[in-house]
Design an enzyme around this catalytic site. Sequence first.
Site, PDB file in Angstrom:
ATOM      1  N   GLU A 129       0.728  -1.301   0.017  1.00 47.20           N
ATOM      2  CA  GLU A 129       0.055  -0.191  -0.003  1.00 47.20           C
ATOM      3  C   GLU A 129       0.818   0.967   0.123  1.00 47.20           C
ATOM      4  O   GLU A 129       0.499   2.254  -0.600  1.00 47.20           O
ATOM      5  CB  GLU A 129      -0.994  -0.036   1.071  1.00 47.20           C
ATOM      6  CG  GLU A 129      -1.925   1.044   1.028  1.00 47.20           C
ATOM      7  CD  GLU A 129      -1.453   2.516   1.787  1.00 47.20           C
ATOM      8  OE1 GLU A 129      -2.206   3.420   1.705  1.00 47.20           O
ATOM      9  OE2 GLU A 129      -0.263   2.303   2.452  1.00 47.20           O
ATOM     10  N   ASP A 159      -7.183   1.455   8.595  1.00 49.63           N
ATOM     11  CA  ASP A 159      -5.834   2.068   8.205  1.00 49.63           C
ATOM     12  C   ASP A 159      -5.885   3.417   9.008  1.00 49.63           C
ATOM     13  O   ASP A 159      -5.336   4.408   8.216  1.00 49.63           O
ATOM     14  CB  ASP A 159      -5.596   1.997   6.779  1.00 49.63           C
ATOM     15  CG  ASP A 159      -4.106   2.484   6.557  1.00 49.63           C
ATOM     16  OD1 ASP A 159      -3.223   2.396   7.513  1.00 49.63           O
ATOM     17  OD2 ASP A 159      -3.770   2.773   5.337  1.00 49.63           O
TER      18      ASP A 159
HETATM   19 ZN   LIG Z   1      -1.330   3.212   6.310  1.00 51.51          ZN
END
Ligand SMILES: [Zn+2]
Length: 461
Positions: free
Chosen positions: A317, A345
Amino acid sequence: VGAVLLVLVAACSRPPAPHPPVAVAASTVTTPAPVDPERVLAFTLARSLSDQVGPRLAGSPGDARAVAWALREMKRLGLTDVHAEPVAVPVWERGAESCEIVEPAARRLVATALGWSVPTPPEGITAEVIEVASLEEGARLTRDVAGGKIVFYNIPMAPFRDGRDYGRVVPVRSKGPVLAEKAGALAVLVRSVGTDHARRAHTGSMGRDSAKIPTAAISVPDAESLHRLLVAGPVRVRLSLETRTRPDAESANVVGEVRGTRDPGRLVLAGAHLDAWDLGTGSVDDGAGVGLVLAAAHAFTRSPPARTVRVVLFAAEENSGAGGKAYVKAHEPELGRHVAAIEMDAGTGRVYEARVRGGAGAAGAFAALRGPLAALGVEIGTEPAGGGADTGLLRAAGVPAIDLRQDATAYFDVHHTVDDLPEALDPAGLDQATRALEAVLGFAAREEVDLGRLPLDAAAK
Ligand SMILES: [Zn+2]
């Protein structure tokens, strides 16, 4: 002496103080009982990923260890169909780095390269610094002003519960260097995109397609002293970065499930990203999210819901988003059977709000969660869910999104720094967030819940 020692030991082992509780109607919230960190699975998992794997930038040896860790932990927690799905990831390495003021008076600056920065020549780049206070000002730079110089972007970021200033400031990492390069600058320094005032630099990706001039972040105190010196007169800085780009490597999305009892073909996706920046141990970003989705899934193994809960720990990511893209490609035929996706997140704080984005009836259906969430101090938001970075292509394919918004007041203090360590984890926050995640996953995994579909976004294909 014994008593003093005991007090000291207690002080040292005490978890960090939780953030102040969110203000909601007093009648709906019971005071949370004190939490034993060792009984908070999301916390012990995030700590284990931090301690046993540590830094894990995509394509690094740590990344491979993280995949092995995730496979092992999913199996231990009782998930089924646990497997790794290959993802080709681009590879960038930091190497040695240093930065110092050479004039008017020599001193070191705490600096760290932004991800995908090119290296400096071996002898470094030494040049005069010019300061700009915004991207708009950066866009007005000319060769007369910036040619042959180091451009210093000094844009402060403020803390908010919803972390909204990150979105305002973070484009400096990708756009700032491009504007400076256009104006003939030799290198770029950015004030760290962070809300702390500690002497640590915050890294983060400048994007693979950004400028090809060396770019580093400096700590907030260093940015402030550089600013004062520049007000007083000319300043020369030397920057040395030994970054490297390597050929693509193989990483993996790690996937595991709690199989649904009555409608296992429909599934609710709970995601987090497994990779992390190399400076700290990725405990809050995104060890916390990994711990949360694994802990919530584990809770369902005792009594599985009607639909399947699928956990996806995404690769890469931070450096490219390659994991999210690979997931959608590999699962294209079954995207229509994804009834909702949620990505964790945003660190270690308590959840204060839940949001949904789906078809026309989604908000009405979601209102059924009001009671269970209120008991956790979580409100239902009126704005549509934004969704996460790794699940963007799922939204484009029509999959409804659910957000659990966590208190991010302290998140950007350590985000992407050497201090993203287990010490930054908040067990009480993770305990409450696990319960909120269980509530929304359990809801979306009910047979009768229909959040509809999002309009297809052809542009995202
Ligand atoms: Zn992150």
